[in-house]
Scaffold this active site. Structure first.
Site, mmCIF file in Angstrom:
data_model
loop_
_atom_site.group_PDB
_atom_site.id
_atom_site.type_symbol
_atom_site.label_atom_id
_atom_site.label_comp_id
_atom_site.label_asym_id
_atom_site.label_seq_id
_atom_site.Cartn_x
_atom_site.Cartn_y
_atom_site.Cartn_z
ATOM 1 N N HIS A 1 -6.420 -7.217 -0.398
ATOM 2 C CA HIS A 1 -6.568 -5.779 -0.618
ATOM 3 C C HIS A 1 -5.723 -5.366 -1.819
ATOM 4 O O HIS A 1 -4.590 -5.818 -1.970
ATOM 5 C CB HIS A 1 -6.120 -4.995 0.626
ATOM 6 C CG HIS A 1 -6.868 -5.371 1.869
ATOM 7 N ND1 HIS A 1 -6.404 -6.308 2.757
ATOM 8 C CD2 HIS A 1 -8.055 -4.928 2.353
ATOM 9 C CE1 HIS A 1 -7.275 -6.436 3.753
ATOM 10 N NE2 HIS A 1 -8.276 -5.618 3.529
ATOM 11 N N ASP B 1 -2.727 -10.529 -2.376
ATOM 12 C CA ASP B 1 -3.301 -10.022 -1.136
ATOM 13 C C ASP B 1 -4.755 -9.655 -1.397
ATOM 14 O O ASP B 1 -5.110 -9.192 -2.491
ATOM 15 C CB ASP B 1 -2.517 -8.794 -0.674
ATOM 16 C CG ASP B 1 -2.913 -8.313 0.714
ATOM 17 O OD1 ASP B 1 -2.174 -8.590 1.672
ATOM 18 O OD2 ASP B 1 -3.965 -7.653 0.840
ATOM 19 N N HIS C 1 0.823 -1.224 0.000
ATOM 20 C CA HIS C 1 0.000 0.000 0.000
ATOM 21 C C HIS C 1 0.853 1.269 0.000
ATOM 22 O O HIS C 1 0.309 2.366 -0.176
ATOM 23 C CB HIS C 1 -0.916 0.035 1.224
ATOM 24 C CG HIS C 1 -1.988 -1.014 1.214
ATOM 25 N ND1 HIS C 1 -2.846 -1.187 0.148
ATOM 26 C CD2 HIS C 1 -2.335 -1.947 2.142
ATOM 27 C CE1 HIS C 1 -3.675 -2.186 0.423
ATOM 28 N NE2 HIS C 1 -3.391 -2.660 1.619
ATOM 29 N N ASP D 1 -4.566 -12.896 3.401
ATOM 30 C CA ASP D 1 -5.810 -12.448 4.013
ATOM 31 C C ASP D 1 -7.045 -12.759 3.163
ATOM 32 O O ASP D 1 -8.163 -12.382 3.538
ATOM 33 C CB ASP D 1 -5.758 -10.956 4.364
ATOM 34 C CG ASP D 1 -5.036 -10.111 3.343
ATOM 35 O OD1 ASP D 1 -4.680 -10.640 2.265
ATOM 36 O OD2 ASP D 1 -4.807 -8.919 3.606
#
Length: 344
Positions: free
Chosen positions: A193, A191, A154, A278
């Site tokens: 996200h 991931d 991120h 995740d």
């Protein structure tokens, strides 16, 4: 029990040594595992999902796994300013160091928490990734997994967010290009996200193809299907925004029927995995239903594509994963597949 206690369960030479009574592995092609108790010093405060317990659980699981003695255990080292400024401007490094110096604080007004040691830990994380790239390109190992924290995907050019300080995958890509002459890099981010930072860093660069599979809509809100790159990089960003509650079948349809054409068409010289776990069915921060077996199969596909396109040169970097059981068992399954690929 701390991570240092995990390592004390067997005799050590430096930080690691294979278990007593096993056959020496020095002559074998191995998977590298880059990690350190130093990563526990990144204190995110009580009840934060990105806690030191994540890494403790992973290493406790691995140390009892048959794969542990097959790995080449490597220490990280701090990244230098010149290595980091391949990705982030020097002003950002200075701001981040000063921001961490004030003790426990929040950098982005949301959930990116740092402590007084976080900057130094982040240097080790980025440096660990660099060491993995160096070891792969010099043939010391076949591939690598970097069990590091804080995560990185991120992190934007000049902005820490989503628990991330330096963009470790981007650092790995630029190291491969500038230090070893790799022309084309493929970064696959599974991931749950979207890796907004990695996408934005490379969306105008045709030499790096960024691919992301992620739950959508979900934090950080980017990663729509029509985000395909900009300018010279148009066509080298590929997003797979996935509806919640998708599991192994959904992911494997993409991995087996779509990704091979993309990867083989791009013909990368090096593959980087932003390996967040995740999307696991147990994870509290998302709603996907991937199993540990699903992550193993995803790994198998990517190591196979690496073997076909770039002689197996692949580095995997830990990103998210916030259920301790789901994270640790998925990392073990991931490493077993990496180890099998390295051994050929």
């Amino acid at each position: 029990r701390g991570l240092g206690d995990v390592y004390k369960r067997q005799p050590l030479s430096g930080p690691f040594l294979q278990a007593e009574g096993t056959i020496p592995l020095q002559a074998m092609i191995q998977t590298g595992l880059i990690t350190s108790p130093y990563f526990l010093r990144h204190d995110t405060g009580p009840n934060h999902p990105e806690s030191p317990k994540r890494l403790e659980s992973v290493l406790e699981r691995l140390q009892t796994s048959p794969v542990w003695s097959s790995l080449k255990h490597l220490d990280p080292r701090p990244a230098t300013a010149s290595e980091l400024t391949r990705v982030h401007p020097s002003g950002y490094l200075k701001w981040l160091e000063e921001s961490c110096g004030g003790g426990l604080s929040v950098l982005d007004g949301e959930d990116t928490v740092v402590c007084s040691e976080s900057f130094q830990v982040a240097l080790q994380a980025a440096g660990g990734v660099i060491r993995a790239v160096e070891q792969v390109f010099t043939g010391e190992i076949g591939n690598a997994f970097c069990a590091i924290r804080p995560p990185g995907h991120h992190a934007e050019l000049e902005e820490a967010m989503g628990f991330c300080l330096f963009n470790n995958a981007a650092v790995a890509a630029r190291t491969a290009q500038e230090q070893f002459g790799a022309e084309k890099i493929l970064i696959l981010d599974w991931d749950v996200h979207h890796g907004n930072g990695t996408q934005h860093l490379f969306e105008e660069d045709p030499t790096v193809h960024f691919i992301s599979l992620h739950e959508f809509p979900l934090y950080p809100g980017t990663g729509a299907k029509d985000e395909t790159g900009k300018g010279d990089g148009l066509g080298t960003t590929t997003n797979f925004p996935l509806k919640a509650r998708g599991g192994d079948e959904l992911y494997m349809d993409i991995f087996e029927n779509v990704l091979p054409d993309i990867v083989m068409g791009f013909k990368p010289d090096f593959i980087i995995l932003s390996a967040g776990f995740d999307a696991h069915v147990r994870d509290p921060l998302a709603s996907m239903k991937v199993s540990k077996e699903g992550f193993a199969r995803m790994t198998d596909v990517m190591t196979g594509l690496a073997a076909e396109t770039c002689r197996g040169k692949l580095v995997s970097i830990l990103e998210g994963g916030y259920d301790l059981q789901g994270l640790s068992e998925s990392v073990e399954a991931h490493l077993i597949q990496l180890d099998q690929a390295a051994r050929g």
